[in-house]
Design a protein around this motif. Structure first.
Motif, short mmCIF file in Angstrom:
data_model
loop_
_atom_site.label_atom_id
_atom_site.label_comp_id
_atom_site.label_asym_id
_atom_site.label_seq_id
_atom_site.Cartn_x
_atom_site.Cartn_y
_atom_site.Cartn_z
N LEU A 173 98.12 123.50 -61.60
CA LEU A 173 99.32 124.14 -61.08
C LEU A 173 100.09 124.65 -62.29
CD1 LEU A 173 100.96 124.79 -58.56
CD2 LEU A 173 102.23 122.69 -58.92
N LYS A 174 100.00 125.99 -62.49
CA LYS A 174 100.52 126.61 -63.70
C LYS A 174 99.81 126.01 -64.91
CE LYS A 174 104.95 127.85 -61.64
NZ LYS A 174 106.42 127.76 -61.71
N ASP A 175 100.52 125.34 -65.80
CA ASP A 175 99.89 124.79 -67.00
C ASP A 175 99.60 123.30 -66.88
OD1 ASP A 175 100.04 127.26 -68.20
OD2 ASP A 175 102.02 126.89 -69.06
N GLU A 228 87.84 128.91 -57.80
CA GLU A 228 89.10 128.82 -58.53
C GLU A 228 90.30 129.10 -57.62
OE1 GLU A 228 88.56 131.50 -61.74
OE2 GLU A 228 87.12 130.22 -62.82
N ALA A 229 90.13 130.06 -56.68
CA ALA A 229 91.22 130.34 -55.74
C ALA A 229 91.46 129.15 -54.82
CB ALA A 229 90.89 131.59 -54.91
N LEU A 230 90.37 128.51 -54.35
CA LEU A 230 90.52 127.33 -53.48
C LEU A 230 91.20 126.19 -54.23
CD1 LEU A 230 87.08 127.31 -51.61
CD2 LEU A 230 89.31 128.01 -50.72
N ALA A 231 90.84 126.03 -55.50
CA ALA A 231 91.47 124.97 -56.30
C ALA A 231 92.96 125.26 -56.48
CB ALA A 231 90.78 124.86 -57.65
N THR A 232 93.31 126.53 -56.68
CA THR A 232 94.74 126.88 -56.81
C THR A 232 95.48 126.61 -55.51
OG1 THR A 232 94.16 128.57 -58.44
CG2 THR A 232 96.32 128.74 -57.39
N SER A 247 98.61 123.92 -54.86
CA SER A 247 99.85 124.27 -54.18
C SER A 247 100.09 123.39 -52.97
CB SER A 247 99.81 125.75 -53.76
OG SER A 247 99.65 126.58 -54.88
N GLY A 248 99.03 123.10 -52.21
CA GLY A 248 99.19 122.24 -51.04
C GLY A 248 99.59 120.83 -51.41
N MET A 249 98.98 120.30 -52.46
CA MET A 249 99.33 118.95 -52.90
C MET A 249 100.78 118.91 -53.40
SD MET A 249 96.58 117.21 -52.37
CE MET A 249 96.51 115.77 -53.40
N ASN A 308 103.15 120.89 -52.43
CA ASN A 308 104.03 121.00 -51.25
C ASN A 308 104.18 119.66 -50.55
OD1 ASN A 308 104.48 123.70 -51.67
ND2 ASN A 308 102.82 124.37 -50.33
N LEU A 309 103.07 118.93 -50.45
CA LEU A 309 103.16 117.60 -49.82
C LEU A 309 104.09 116.70 -50.62
CD1 LEU A 309 99.49 116.80 -48.70
CD2 LEU A 309 101.46 117.28 -47.25
N ARG A 310 103.98 116.78 -51.95
CA ARG A 310 104.84 115.94 -52.78
C ARG A 310 106.31 116.34 -52.62
NH1 ARG A 310 107.28 115.75 -57.72
NH2 ARG A 310 106.84 117.96 -58.08
N LEU A 311 106.56 117.66 -52.63
CA LEU A 311 107.94 118.11 -52.48
C LEU A 311 108.48 117.78 -51.09
CD1 LEU A 311 107.71 121.61 -54.23
CD2 LEU A 311 108.66 119.48 -55.15
N ASN A 312 107.62 117.91 -50.06
CA ASN A 312 108.07 117.54 -48.71
C ASN A 312 108.40 116.06 -48.63
OD1 ASN A 312 107.83 120.13 -47.78
ND2 ASN A 312 105.74 119.85 -47.01
N ALA A 313 107.57 115.24 -49.30
CA ALA A 313 107.84 113.81 -49.29
C ALA A 313 109.17 113.51 -50.00
CB ALA A 313 106.69 113.06 -49.96
N LEU A 314 109.38 114.20 -51.14
CA LEU A 314 110.65 114.00 -51.84
C LEU A 314 111.83 114.48 -51.00
CD1 LEU A 314 109.68 115.08 -55.48
CD2 LEU A 314 110.03 112.76 -54.61
N GLN A 315 111.63 115.61 -50.30
CA GLN A 315 112.70 116.14 -49.46
C GLN A 315 112.99 115.19 -48.30
OE1 GLN A 315 111.86 120.01 -47.91
NE2 GLN A 315 113.85 120.24 -46.93
N ASN A 316 111.93 114.66 -47.69
CA ASN A 316 112.15 113.70 -46.60
C ASN A 316 112.84 112.43 -47.10
OD1 ASN A 316 110.92 115.41 -44.79
ND2 ASN A 316 108.88 114.51 -45.06
#
Length: 635
Positions: free
Chosen positions: A369-371, A396-400, A404-406, A408-416
């Motif tokens: 994810l970025k660097d 490489e696109a699937l890995a990207t 992003s999905g992982m 998002n899950l982390r950010l959603n968990a933090l948001q919840n």
């Protein structure tokens, strides 16, 4: 080596037509010559007939004694005789080249000499014998005419025969030329036409047999070459279509994989669900025999196996948590692109689970994810494989997408988690500002009642007991009200329904009539703003229930030019003195704090004996809220 000469179509037709052309030319020449001969003979007959007439005239002149006209008549006869002898090409006029005719002409010329000497040169003594001599002389001329006419009859017969032969030659020549034209032109053209029709019907194997070395032979060779090229192009076209179909199928599978992974990322609710689904999609997309998804810790020193497919149990157990650089999997310093690694190149110190499982090739795709390196996807194959550029790009696109999905899950968990923490803070604030203070007041009342009981002050104890009873009832009401507040839900598009529900609950709890008035139409409020507005309105109604002793409550809502909510009652009111709420006005302080969270302001207007008005004014509406609302509602 001498070159073999080939006869062209023009040469063949010329050779076939040349004999007939020569014969026709000869026949025409002979016909013209015979006609010329007949014309000359006819003129000679005419001239001979004229000589006979001249002989009769001269005989008449002699018989009548008109000798002065004889020289002229004699000259005319001599001229005609000389004309028959020499001929006249201008007419034409000549005698046929025949010996009998020549002899007859010589006799005529000899008799003319005798006749002229006897009767014309000198004056005769009498005319006896003139008729007989004239008849004998004209008989010679008639014999010459008869010879010429017989000769002309012979040439006329020959001319008719020649004309018949010319007609027969024309018919035969036309038939021969038609046959030769059919053989050399029509038949090759027909073969070419049949071959073209077969090609038009889809028979690309149609060929024309080369039957000659002329232009049609060259045309047949050209047609066969063209058909061969068309057939080869058709074969190449079929191969290209097959190749393009396979390429499109491969692209469709890649797009399906991207779509499925994107859909999975959008719908996955847990890390385990996302990892298992991703592994299955990747295995189907690239036809891998085994797939492992590993997640790295913050220091990239350990790699945890989140999900796998197609790997034996001992391999998943042995590699559940890999140390960095323990084998080809789990390489934090690997380049940021997919790597193809032959498993046979692994050293003896590395883990050998994949080799023992029969895998020949490992494809390692870093998940970044970025660097920041977040993990890697490892694909195992039982055969030696090479990644094509599209497949590498797909992985490489699937890995990207996975990274992003992982995230998002982390950010959603933090948001919840933040939302739960905020809600708990709200609940703690509510409990502290209302029920906790009531309980503290009742605790003080209990201590005072104990002192009254210890001093046997029954009146004070009874008063304290009444106050405790009132405090318990108020605390019970606060608890019910608090529960009602937290069960209230806002409508994402219209707050009117939630306000009506709040007023109905207030009427049921307090017995005080409540009315709602909505004016104008404005932009819908965001869900978070609606919740805060409802809590402020509920707190204002709670203060009316506790302190106002009102008989009617009005809730006026104005939507334009900005949202404005006013809660009015007809209760006893209080004196504000223009000062901000202090610690004794807990409800006002709670409403002020909630209004500050959404950038609104609270104004309180109250007059003792004339009721209280609490006004909530929201900031001016922003049109972009309509675009932001669905996104925030979805999150």
């Amino acid at each position: 080596m001498s070159k073999r000469e080939h006869w062209g179509l023009g040469a063949k037709l010329a050779v076939a037509a040349a004999p007939f052309a020569l014969l026709a030319l000869l026949s025409i020449t002979l016909t013209l010559w015979m006609s010329w001969q007949l014309d000359g003979g006819a003129a000679a007959v005419n001239e001979a007939g004229r000589m006979r007439m001249q002989a009769y005239r001269m005989s008449l002149l002699v018989a009548t004694g008109e000798r002065e006209a004889l020289p002229h008549a004699r000259r005319e006869f001599d001229r005609s005789l000389e004309l028959l002898h020499a001929g006249d090409p201008e007419r034409p006029l000549f005698m046929p080249l025949d010996n009998d005719i020549r002899r007859s002409f010589d006799q005529v010329r000899g008799d003319w000499r005798i006749y002229s000497e006897r009767w014309l040169d000198a004056a005769p003594r009498g005319t006896d014998g003139l008729r007989d001599d004239t008849a004998r002389f004209t008989g010679r001329i008639d014999a010459l005419v008869a010879g010429i006419e017989n000769h002309m009859s012979h040439w006329t017969a020959l001319l008719n025969l020649l004309q018949l032969a010319t007609m027969a030659l024309a018919v035969i020549g036309a038939a021969v030329l038609l046959y030769i034209g059919y053989l050399f032109v029509l038949e090759p053209v027909g073969q070419l036409k049949q071959a073209l029709e077969r090609i038009q019907q889809g028979d690309l194997g149609a060929r024309v047999e080369r039957g000659s070395s002329d232009e049609f032979g060259t045309l047949a060779d050209g047609f066969n070459d063209m058909a061969e090229q068309i057939q080869a192009m058709y074969r190449n076209l079929e191969a290209k279509v097959t190749s393009k179909t396979a390429e499109l199928q491969e692209k469709r599978e890649r797009l399906e994989a991207l779509y499925e992974v994107t859909s999975l990322i959008a719908t996955a609710r847990s890390l385990e669900e996302l990892a298992r689904g991703f592994v299955g999609y990747v295995a189907r997309a690239v036809h891998a025999d085994g797939v492992a998804l590993r997640w790295s810790d913050e220091s990239n020193q350990r790699y945890l196996l989140l999900a796998s497919q197609g790997l034996p149990a001992y391999m998943t157990d042995g590699e559940r948590c890999l140390k960095a650089d323990e084998c080809h999997c789990g390489a934090p310093n690997a380049p940021p692109y997919a790597r193809v690694i032959p498993i046979r190149t692994m050293g003896g110190e590395a883990l050998q689970y994949c080799g023992e499982a029969g895998f020949e090739t490992l494809v390692s795709v870093p998940v970044r994810l970025k660097d920041r390196l977040m993990g890697e996807v490892d694909l195992f194959f039982h055969a030696n494989v090479e990644l094509s550029a599209p497949t590498r790009s797909l992985l490489e696109a699937l890995a990207t997408h996975l990274a992003s999905g992982m995230e998002n899950l982390r950010l959603n968990a933090l948001q919840n988690e933040a939302a739960v923490s905020q809600e708990r803070n709200f609940l703690a604030s509510e409990l502290h500002d209302s029920i906790a203070q009531s309980l503290a007041f009742m605790k003080m009342q209990v201590e005072m009642m104990r002192e009254a009981l210890a001093t046997h002050d029954e009146a004070s104890a009874r008063t304290m007991l009444d106050e405790l009873d009132a405090g318990l009832r108020e605390s019970s009401g606060d608890v019910r009200e608090l529960l009602l507040h937290f069960r209230t839900r806002a409508n994402s598009e219209d707050i009117e329904a939630a306000l009506l529900s709040t007023l109905r609950k207030f009427e049921h709890q307090s017995g005080v009539r409540a009315s709602l008035a909505m004016r104008d139409h404005g932009l819908p409020l965001l869900p978070d703003v609606q919740i805060q507005v409802l809590h402020i309105v509920q707190e204002a109604l709670s203060n009316v229930r506790k302190h106002a002793r009102a008989s009617h409550v009005w809730l006026d809502v104005q939507q334009q030019p900005q949202w404005r909510f006013e809660v009015r009652d007809d209760g006893r009111g209080f004196s504000t003195d223009g000062r901000p709420p202090d610690e004794t006005h807990v409800g006002l302080r709670i409403m002020t704090e909630r209004a500050a969270r959404i950038g609104a302001r609270i104004e309180v207007f109250s007059t003792p004996g004339r009721g209280t008005s609490v006004v909530l004014t929201l900031p001016a509406s922003d049109p972009t809220l309509l675009d932001l609302q669905p996104m925030q509602a979805a999150s």
